[in-house]
Design a protein around this motif. Structure first.
Motif, PDB file in Angstrom:
ATOM      1  N   UNK A  24       0.756  -1.113  -0.400  1.00  6.20           N
ATOM      2  CA  UNK A  24       0.005   0.134  -0.124  1.00  6.20           C
ATOM      3  C   UNK A  24       0.576   1.212  -0.354  1.00  6.20           C
ATOM      4  N   UNK A  25       1.123   1.380  -1.128  1.00 10.19           N
ATOM      5  CA  UNK A  25       2.478   2.898  -1.306  1.00 10.19           C
ATOM      6  C   UNK A  25       1.799   3.881   0.007  1.00 10.19           C
ATOM      7  N   UNK A  26       2.704   4.613   0.563  1.00 12.10           N
ATOM      8  CA  UNK A  26       2.796   5.509   1.417  1.00 12.10           C
ATOM      9  C   UNK A  26       1.914   5.205   2.232  1.00 12.10           C
ATOM     10  N   UNK A  27       1.966   3.828   2.706  1.00 14.01           N
ATOM     11  CA  UNK A  27       0.651   4.370   4.014  1.00 14.01           C
ATOM     12  C   UNK A  27       1.752   3.974   5.165  1.00 14.01           C
ATOM     13  N   UNK A  28       1.276   5.645   6.027  1.00 16.90           N
ATOM     14  CA  UNK A  28       2.026   5.322   7.183  1.00 16.90           C
ATOM     15  C   UNK A  28       1.661   4.240   8.077  1.00 16.90           C
ATOM     16  N   UNK A  29       2.418   3.671   9.563  1.00 19.08           N
ATOM     17  CA  UNK A  29       2.164   2.510  10.229  1.00 19.08           C
ATOM     18  C   UNK A  29       0.301   3.153  10.964  1.00 19.08           C
ATOM     19  N   UNK A  48       6.707   3.454   2.117  1.00 23.76           N
ATOM     20  CA  UNK A  48       7.351   4.342   2.895  1.00 23.76           C
ATOM     21  C   UNK A  48       6.457   4.800   3.848  1.00 23.76           C
ATOM     22  N   UNK A  49       6.539   5.968   4.978  1.00 23.29           N
ATOM     23  CA  UNK A  49       5.441   6.674   5.465  1.00 23.29           C
ATOM     24  C   UNK A  49       5.242   7.983   4.369  1.00 23.29           C
ATOM     25  N   UNK A  50       4.659   8.851   5.393  1.00 22.84           N
ATOM     26  CA  UNK A  50       4.237  10.105   5.065  1.00 22.84           C
ATOM     27  C   UNK A  50       4.667  11.475   5.737  1.00 22.84           C
ATOM     28  N   UNK A  51       4.588  12.736   5.508  1.00 27.01           N
ATOM     29  CA  UNK A  51       4.962  13.785   6.370  1.00 27.01           C
ATOM     30  C   UNK A  51       4.353  14.819   6.343  1.00 27.01           C
ATOM     31  N   UNK A  52       3.922  15.600   6.957  1.00 27.22           N
ATOM     32  CA  UNK A  52       3.152  16.798   6.929  1.00 27.22           C
ATOM     33  C   UNK A  52       4.425  17.219   6.232  1.00 27.22           C
ATOM     34  N   UNK A  53       4.284  18.917   4.822  1.00 19.18           N
ATOM     35  CA  UNK A  53       5.224  19.807   4.703  1.00 19.18           C
ATOM     36  C   UNK A  53       4.117  20.748   4.529  1.00 19.18           C
ATOM     37  N   UNK A  54       5.159  22.478   4.842  1.00 20.20           N
ATOM     38  CA  UNK A  54       4.109  23.753   3.769  1.00 20.20           C
ATOM     39  C   UNK A  54       5.791  24.118   3.423  1.00 20.20           C
ATOM     40  N   UNK A  55       7.155  23.703   3.863  1.00 16.41           N
ATOM     41  CA  UNK A  55       8.617  24.880   3.770  1.00 16.41           C
ATOM     42  C   UNK A  55       8.987  24.531   3.758  1.00 16.41           C
ATOM     43  N   UNK A  56       8.720  25.101   1.420  1.00 18.50           N
ATOM     44  CA  UNK A  56      10.050  24.582   0.399  1.00 18.50           C
ATOM     45  C   UNK A  56      11.497  25.229   1.158  1.00 18.50           C
ATOM     46  N   UNK A 106      14.201  11.637   7.408  1.00 17.85           N
ATOM     47  CA  UNK A 106      14.757   9.795   8.171  1.00 17.85           C
ATOM     48  C   UNK A 106      13.696  10.037   9.497  1.00 17.85           C
ATOM     49  N   UNK A 107      12.680  11.050   9.338  1.00 13.98           N
ATOM     50  CA  UNK A 107      11.599  10.618  10.599  1.00 13.98           C
ATOM     51  C   UNK A 107      10.982   9.426  10.902  1.00 13.98           C
ATOM     52  N   UNK A 108      10.224   9.522  11.853  1.00  9.73           N
ATOM     53  CA  UNK A 108       9.407   7.775  11.685  1.00  9.73           C
ATOM     54  C   UNK A 108       8.030   8.093  11.351  1.00  9.73           C
ATOM     55  N   UNK A 109       7.825   9.252  10.398  1.00  6.27           N
ATOM     56  CA  UNK A 109       6.664   9.985   9.855  1.00  6.27           C
ATOM     57  C   UNK A 109       7.100   9.184   7.889  1.00  6.27           C
ATOM     58  N   UNK A 110       8.409  10.066   7.662  1.00  2.77           N
ATOM     59  CA  UNK A 110       9.108   9.361   6.257  1.00  2.77           C
ATOM     60  C   UNK A 110       8.986   8.143   6.646  1.00  2.77           C
ATOM     61  N   UNK A 111       9.280   7.008   7.667  1.00  2.26           N
ATOM     62  CA  UNK A 111       9.339   5.452   7.318  1.00  2.26           C
ATOM     63  C   UNK A 111       9.356   4.462   8.234  1.00  2.26           C
ATOM     64  N   UNK A 112       8.261   4.282   9.507  1.00  2.00           N
ATOM     65  CA  UNK A 112       7.594   3.309   9.953  1.00  2.00           C
ATOM     66  C   UNK A 112       6.305   2.916   9.334  1.00  2.00           C
TER      67      UNK A 112
END
Length: 561
Positions: free
Chosen positions: A42-47, A248-256, A348-354
């Motif tokens: 399941x692509x991008x399915x964070x834990x 992989x997981x998914x992290x919230x982003x807003x700052x480029x 490398x955060x848990x949101x990215x990796x777990x």
């Protein structure tokens, strides 16, 4: 029993233990017969998606099998890298895929990594060596499949029944399921790989905390339910091994972080590849690496620059396709010239990796859990259950050490609470949350795992309530100050009274009450009016009364005449 497990630090640093999987004693009930292996990504399915969303079909797999509480992807946490790790049992330092894209130093252009770039044997090539038939249905990086179904490679008999692969991701996932069901019955494979995409797509577009993501998770759970039902209907469910995970997981982003023009403005000529929350620098001979590194590490949003210490992150040294410097982004940041998405990964955060990892089937003990594992453990585990050697060069381990879930769940929740309190405690009062967490730890030591789990959950809730109440109080203070500065004083006394009550409630630890009072104070302050000011409504009423009086007087005058 002899076994070796990897240990994980909070973010990513991994100590790898390499074992010869063929020498391990049986860890599963290998006397049971496995006729089919279904590997689902399941692509991008964070834990934590599976905790936030009702997923009855995935829950069924968990209850009937084994799940890993802390499964990590690999760095960079990207689609092509993660899927290659799943299929090879290797980290990027061995399998060679270091991103979704790379910079061709000779041609001077960016290119996508392809399956031909994989430097080691894949699971599908391994199963083929042992005479097993494999099918890949839109599964990334699946080199070596007996039949690979993907864009431009859809057999006519599928197109005749279900058409070609749709562009819409939700429709595409339905198509993937229908193709999978048809292929299982018509081709009778020994192993089939299935890839669902919509969770990742919604995570990018709307962010990981969005209802669109939760809907996508529910959709995929429904598709998995249909798969299970079909396996049962054709009588092979009892002999089917299902492995479910994500790349992989998914992290919230807003700052480029627009690093490319920033380097050029400083006179550097090295090339930067943006790859989500990872970026890669291909050094120019004209640039001084020390000067460039010093500048990059000073850029806002850059968390780390990996140069020389490649093995620490399991990435390879520089080559024709591998960069000289790997970069990771801090929370909330990603490498891009403009913000076009709300969710990203690669860091490398848990949101990215777990990610989730569930194994269910005839050889697997039911209702058990494993503390930690990596995506590189998937291929050797499947091979072990099938009774064949793992892919050549595999460095992953056979997943083992099954135990009861509750103690691990309590331990995991306590660690989550510690991380939450540490993060929130940098700005807000977490004394109540810390006290509750201390009680959770005491219950854990006493072996009261259910109480420990509940208390740890309560401590997380208390930490967030404290943060939200504090933010609400800050907003109320700002709104009252704004009203006063504008001379809007009517109603301010009531707002200040509510604010004072909110602050008192906050000090007493009643964060929910403080939040509500502060919000009401903000609303009243926003509606405050200047003294002597006649509102449009009041003006309209007065005007109407004047008109009525004039009409009445006019009538009386007429009668008098």
């Amino acid at each position: 029993m002899i076994w070796v497990r990897s240990r994980y630090l909070v973010l990513f640093l991994i100590s790898v233990c390499i074992v010869d999987c063929s020498l391990l004693p049986p860890l599963y009930g290998l006397d049971a017969e496995v006729d089919l292996v279904v590997l689902i990504s399941i692509d991008g399915c964070r834990w934590d998606y599976l905790r936030r969303v009702d997923t009855p079909n995935i829950d069924l797999l968990i209850s009937s099998g084994v799940y890993v509480l802390r499964c990590l992807s690999v760095y960079p946490s990207l689609t092509r890298v993660g899927h290659t790790a799943i299929l090879t049992g290797c980290y990027p330092e061995s399998h060679g895929i270091t991103g979704n894209v790379y910079y061709d130093r000779i041609e001077g252009v960016e290119k996508k990594f392809e399956t031909s770039d994989i430097k080691v044997e894949t699971l599908l090539e391994t199963t083929s060596r042992f005479g097993l038939k494999s099918i890949s249905v839109c599964f990334p990086m699946s080199r070596g499949a007996t039949m690979a179904v993907d864009k431009g490679r859809v057999p006519d008999f599928l197109i005749n029944v279900i058409g070609d692969i749709p562009e819409n991701v939700e429709e595409r996932d339905v198509w993937v399921l229908n193709a999978t069901l048809m292929l299982i019955e018509s081709e009778e494979p020994d192993i089939i790989l299935v890839h669902f995409k919509q969770v990742d797509s919604m995570g990018h577009e709307f962010g990981p905390d969005s209802e669109e993501v939760y809907k996508a998770v529910r959709n995929v759970d429904g598709l998995i339910g249909k798969l299970i039902a079909r396996l049962e209907a054709i009588g092979i469910a009892d002999n089917t091994l299902i492995v479910l995970t994500a790349d992989h997981g998914m992290a919230s982003v807003s700052k480029p972080i627009p690093l490319r023009p920033m380097l050029h403005e400083k006179g550097f000529e090295s090339y930067v590849v943006y790859d989500g929350r990872a970026a890669y620098i291909y050094l120019s001979e004209k640039d001084n690496p020390t000067d460039l590194l010093s500048f990059v590490r000073s850029v806002e949003g850059v968390e780390s620059a990996i140069f020389g210490n490649y093995s620490l992150y399991h990435v390879p040294a520089p080559s024709d396709k591998t960069p000289d410097i790997f970069l990771t982004a801090k929370a909330g940041y990603f490498f891009t010239g403009k913000v076009t998405v709300r969710g990203q990964h690669g860091g490398v955060s848990l949101d990215d990796l777990r990610v989730p990892l569930i194994i269910s089937g005839p050889t697997v003990p039911a209702g058990k859990a494993v503390w930690n594992a990596s995506l590189v453990d998937v291929a050797p585990t499947i091979c072990h259950i099938l009774g064949i050697d793992p892919p050549a060069g595999c460095t992953g381990n056979v997943i083992s050490n099954f135990t009861e879930p509750l103690p691990l769940e309590a331990k995991d929740k306590i660690l989550e609470a510690e991380a939450t309190i540490q993060e929130i405690g940098e700005k807000y009062n977490i004394s109540l949350a810390s006290n509750i967490l201390d009680k959770a730890k005491s219950e854990m030591e006493r072996g009261e795992y259910l109480d420990a789990l509940k208390l740890a959950s309560d401590s997380i809730e208390a930490a967030y309530l404290s943060m939200n109440a504090s933010i609400a109080i800050e907003h109320a203070i700002d709104e009252i100050a704004k009203a006063k500065s504008e001379g809007r004083l009517i109603g301010i006394e009531d707002a200040e009274k509510l604010l004072s009550e909110a602050q008192d409630a906050y000090e007493l630890g009643d964060y929910e009450k403080a939040y509500l009072l502060a919000n009401n104070a903000t609303i009243i302050a926003a509606k405050a009016e200047k003294r002597g000011f006649i509102s449009p409504f009041t003006l309209a009423v007065v005007g109407l009364m004047v008109v009525v009086i004039i009409v009445v007087i006019g009538e009386k005058v007429k009668k008098g005449m």
